[in-house]
Design a protein around this motif. Structure first.
Motif, PDB file in Angstrom:
ATOM      1  N   UNK A 196      -4.067 -28.405  15.511  1.00 48.46           N
ATOM      2  CA  UNK A 196      -4.976 -26.730  15.068  1.00 48.46           C
ATOM      3  C   UNK A 196      -4.627 -25.376  15.745  1.00 48.46           C
ATOM      4  N   UNK A 197      -4.074 -24.685  15.537  1.00 46.72           N
ATOM      5  CA  UNK A 197      -3.852 -23.174  16.281  1.00 46.72           C
ATOM      6  C   UNK A 197      -5.130 -22.931  16.860  1.00 46.72           C
ATOM      7  N   UNK A 198      -4.734 -22.687  18.005  1.00 45.99           N
ATOM      8  CA  UNK A 198      -5.934 -22.504  18.643  1.00 45.99           C
ATOM      9  C   UNK A 198      -6.892 -21.584  18.163  1.00 45.99           C
ATOM     10  N   UNK A 199      -6.477 -20.160  18.076  1.00 45.51           N
ATOM     11  CA  UNK A 199      -6.751 -18.732  17.334  1.00 45.51           C
ATOM     12  C   UNK A 199      -7.971 -19.436  16.183  1.00 45.51           C
ATOM     13  N   UNK A 200      -7.546 -20.097  15.801  1.00 46.36           N
ATOM     14  CA  UNK A 200      -8.018 -20.562  14.548  1.00 46.36           C
ATOM     15  C   UNK A 200      -9.431 -21.443  14.772  1.00 46.36           C
ATOM     16  N   UNK A 220      -3.812 -25.729   8.474  1.00 42.00           N
ATOM     17  CA  UNK A 220      -2.639 -26.211   7.823  1.00 42.00           C
ATOM     18  C   UNK A 220      -2.935 -27.596   7.831  1.00 42.00           C
ATOM     19  N   UNK A 221      -3.703 -28.000   8.521  1.00 41.40           N
ATOM     20  CA  UNK A 221      -3.605 -29.401   8.129  1.00 41.40           C
ATOM     21  C   UNK A 221      -5.511 -30.283   7.306  1.00 41.40           C
ATOM     22  N   UNK A 222      -5.114 -30.885   6.864  1.00 42.25           N
ATOM     23  CA  UNK A 222      -6.522 -31.538   6.219  1.00 42.25           C
ATOM     24  C   UNK A 222      -7.310 -32.443   6.816  1.00 42.25           C
ATOM     25  N   UNK A 223      -6.918 -33.135   8.352  1.00 41.94           N
ATOM     26  CA  UNK A 223      -7.793 -33.444   9.726  1.00 41.94           C
ATOM     27  C   UNK A 223      -8.793 -32.084  10.289  1.00 41.94           C
ATOM     28  N   UNK A 224      -7.534 -30.896  10.081  1.00 42.05           N
ATOM     29  CA  UNK A 224      -8.359 -29.396  10.895  1.00 42.05           C
ATOM     30  C   UNK A 224      -8.944 -29.288  10.509  1.00 42.05           C
ATOM     31  N   UNK A 225      -9.681 -29.040   9.858  1.00 45.19           N
ATOM     32  CA  UNK A 225     -11.171 -28.531   8.304  1.00 45.19           C
ATOM     33  C   UNK A 225     -12.215 -29.222   9.142  1.00 45.19           C
ATOM     34  N   UNK A 226     -11.595 -30.575   9.882  1.00 49.61           N
ATOM     35  CA  UNK A 226     -13.390 -31.451  10.068  1.00 49.61           C
ATOM     36  C   UNK A 226     -13.932 -29.771  11.228  1.00 49.61           C
ATOM     37  N   UNK A 227     -13.219 -29.499  11.946  1.00 52.40           N
ATOM     38  CA  UNK A 227     -14.288 -28.427  12.836  1.00 52.40           C
ATOM     39  C   UNK A 227     -14.591 -28.092  12.568  1.00 52.40           C
ATOM     40  N   UNK A 241     -13.442  -8.846   9.598  1.00 47.38           N
ATOM     41  CA  UNK A 241     -13.066  -7.657   9.729  1.00 47.38           C
ATOM     42  C   UNK A 241     -11.911  -7.512  10.640  1.00 47.38           C
ATOM     43  N   UNK A 242     -12.962  -8.078  11.830  1.00 40.83           N
ATOM     44  CA  UNK A 242     -12.486  -7.657  13.666  1.00 40.83           C
ATOM     45  C   UNK A 242     -10.957  -8.318  13.933  1.00 40.83           C
ATOM     46  N   UNK A 243     -10.436  -9.294  12.764  1.00 37.94           N
ATOM     47  CA  UNK A 243      -9.706  -9.788  13.776  1.00 37.94           C
ATOM     48  C   UNK A 243      -7.996  -9.442  12.156  1.00 37.94           C
ATOM     49  N   UNK A 244      -9.121  -9.245  11.318  1.00 36.69           N
ATOM     50  CA  UNK A 244      -7.795  -8.812  10.365  1.00 36.69           C
ATOM     51  C   UNK A 244      -7.301 -10.504   9.270  1.00 36.69           C
ATOM     52  N   UNK A 245      -7.900 -11.379   9.253  1.00 37.97           N
ATOM     53  CA  UNK A 245      -7.935 -13.106   9.403  1.00 37.97           C
ATOM     54  C   UNK A 245      -8.528 -13.322   8.254  1.00 37.97           C
ATOM     55  N   UNK A 246      -7.764 -12.806   6.311  1.00 38.22           N
ATOM     56  CA  UNK A 246      -7.771 -13.790   5.687  1.00 38.22           C
ATOM     57  C   UNK A 246      -7.723 -14.969   4.988  1.00 38.22           C
ATOM     58  N   UNK A 247      -6.442 -15.652   5.377  1.00 37.16           N
ATOM     59  CA  UNK A 247      -6.449 -16.241   5.599  1.00 37.16           C
ATOM     60  C   UNK A 247      -7.128 -18.220   5.881  1.00 37.16           C
ATOM     61  N   UNK A 248      -8.541 -17.575   6.977  1.00 40.50           N
ATOM     62  CA  UNK A 248      -9.592 -18.337   7.099  1.00 40.50           C
ATOM     63  C   UNK A 248     -10.688 -17.771   6.350  1.00 40.50           C
ATOM     64  N   UNK A 249     -11.088 -16.933   5.447  1.00 42.73           N
ATOM     65  CA  UNK A 249     -12.349 -16.655   5.182  1.00 42.73           C
ATOM     66  C   UNK A 249     -12.696 -17.658   4.387  1.00 42.73           C
ATOM     67  N   UNK A 250     -13.078 -18.937   3.799  1.00 43.77           N
ATOM     68  CA  UNK A 250     -13.052 -20.377   2.971  1.00 43.77           C
ATOM     69  C   UNK A 250     -13.485 -20.238   4.210  1.00 43.77           C
ATOM     70  N   UNK A 251     -12.744 -21.208   5.254  1.00 44.07           N
ATOM     71  CA  UNK A 251     -13.334 -21.672   6.484  1.00 44.07           C
ATOM     72  C   UNK A 251     -14.417 -21.157   7.455  1.00 44.07           C
ATOM     73  N   UNK A 252     -14.063 -19.651   7.381  1.00 45.16           N
ATOM     74  CA  UNK A 252     -15.608 -18.932   8.608  1.00 45.16           C
ATOM     75  C   UNK A 252     -16.407 -18.535   7.489  1.00 45.16           C
TER      76      UNK A 252
END
Length: 431
Positions: A356-360, A225-232, A386-397
């Motif tokens: 940041x959310x632990x799951x992400x 959710x936060x820009x700083x989290x993208x450092x992960x 596909x294993x988590x159906x998380x399409x919100x994180x496609x770009x970071x992944x």
């Protein structure tokens, strides 16, 4: 008239051959799907049996695990040669070879049976192995056997069996197709693409019919959710890539052997080496509170579903146990254990990003380490998505996977599967 009659006969033969090939791919896909489901269900029971044993006798792993490793290596070397390890390098090597007997020594029904039995034995004694890689070799073996009715299509059949195995094992049809293109063939083949997709669909439908629709690690909708989290993303990418590259390098070096007295001693005493590896896995298990045994799937799923914390040393101990299990020579895959190591890495990195959310962060760790091991970045982020159906994180992944693959090559210039496949090709070519 004779010309027209001959032309119609030729057309009929071509049409019949075409439908025969399609039937072979579909039949193979259905059979591979059923085999993948059977292995998945039996693998769960094997892990449950070992967990029950530890619940009654906490230190049983100090005896059962080393003894199980020894027995597995003995059976592998005596009765099921070329079934050691994950099985994916054997499938890649079989696809590269042109000699049918040489292919048969790497993918056959005998090897498929041994692969299933010995993978279950590994899980039954607490080895840190997975069932997905073995499913690839089993799928390739089934397709190879069925494909004897159409020998000219053997390379495509082996590729289709491997892709169908991944699709059915994870319930990830898209990842199966991508794996076949990126990892197995390293190219897109127009002539066989439709038939491979048909085999993947057949395997996937069979899995769905027997197990129902499910996501391997449940459903996760975490975001950054936060820009700083993208450092992960770069943090996980670099750390996961370097650690995955280290794993691959260790496995490749041990497979090729040391050109000294130590290497010769290991070749002379494979059972003793397997015993020591099993003992090391048992010690890792005790140090982790019995969390690193098996595939690692229950622990990761519990963390993603309900936030159940993992021990702080889970990632490193799982890394050590998976390395020992892989180099010991027992049959067993590295897919699930690698994802578990990555989850442990992500859980540790998450402490640097408390908001940041632990799951992400865990998903970023999973895709990074897995990409670092196999150096197949597209397969890595597609399969985790596909294993988590998380399409919100496609770009970071995607970004983390690409960074990890590049970082891994600094440590290990070649992906572990293809490096090991070269050894099988050279061995069979010299036979």
């Amino acid at each position: 008239m004779k010309y027209l009659r001959d032309r119609h006969l030729r057309l009929a033969r071509v049409t019949t051959a075409r439908w025969q090939r399609r039937a072979i791919f579909l039949l193979g896909g259905i059979t591979v799907g059923a085999a993948a489901v059977a292995l998945a269900l039996l693998a769960d029971r094997a892990q449950a049996a070992f967990a029950l044993l530890l619940a009654k006798f906490h230190y049983a792993s100090l005896v059962v695990t080393p003894a199980g490793f020894m027995l597995s290596v003995f059976l592998t070397n005596r009765y099921f040669q070329n079934s050691q390890g994950s099985g994916i390098p054997q499938a890649i090597a079989a696809r590269r070879l042109t000699d049918q007997p040489a292919r048969g020594r790497l993918v056959s029904i005998r090897i498929a049976v041994g692969k299933i039995l010995l993978t279950l034995l590994g899980l039954l004694c607490g080895a840190s192995v997975g069932r997905e890689g073995p499913t690839v070799q089993v799928g390739a073996s089934i397709m190879f056997a069925i494909g004897r009715m159409s020998p000219r299509r053997q390379p495509g059949l082996i590729l289709a069996g491997a892709a169908a195995g991944i699709a059915a094992a994870f319930n990830t049809p898209l990842a199966g197709i991508v794996f076949g293109i990126e990892e197995m063939s390293q190219a897109f083949e127009v002539r066989t693409s439709g038939l491979i997709i048909a085999a993947v669909i057949a395997a996937g439908v069979t899995s769905l019919a027997l197990l129902g629709n499910y996501t391997y690690f449940g459903t996760n909708a975490s975001t950054l959710p936060h820009i700083v989290d993208w450092l992960a993303v770069p943090v996980c990418g670099v750390l996961g890539g370097l650690l995955g590259g280290a794993f691959g390098r260790n496995v490749i070096v041990m497979a090729r052997g040391f050109p000294n007295a130590v290497g010769r001693a290991l070749k002379r005493c494979p059972l003793a080496f397997a015993f020591l590896c099993g003992l090391g896995v048992a010690l890792c298990g005790l140090a982790s509170g019995d969390t690193i045994f098996g595939t690692g799937y229950p622990q990761v799923k519990a963390m993603l579903d309900s936030g159940t914390p993992l021990p702080w040393n889970f990632g490193l101990l799982k890394f050590a146990a998976t390395t020992l299990s892989t180099i010991s020579g027992i049959p067993g895959g590295i897919f699930s254990p690698s994802l578990a190591v990555g989850a442990g890495l992500g859980a540790n990195v998450a402490h640097l990003f408390p908001d940041a959310p632990l799951g992400a962060i865990v998903l970023l760790g999973m895709v990074s380490y897995f990409s670092g091991v196999v150096q197949a970045p597209i397969t890595a982020f597609v399969i985790v998505t596909e294993m988590t159906e998380n399409h919100n994180l496609v770009l970071p992944l995607m970004v983390a996977s690409l960074i990890a693959s590049a970082a891994s090559r600094l440590v290990c210039p070649e992906g572990v599967y293809h490096a090991l496949a070269k050894g099988f090709v050279q061995r069979e070519a010299a036979a």
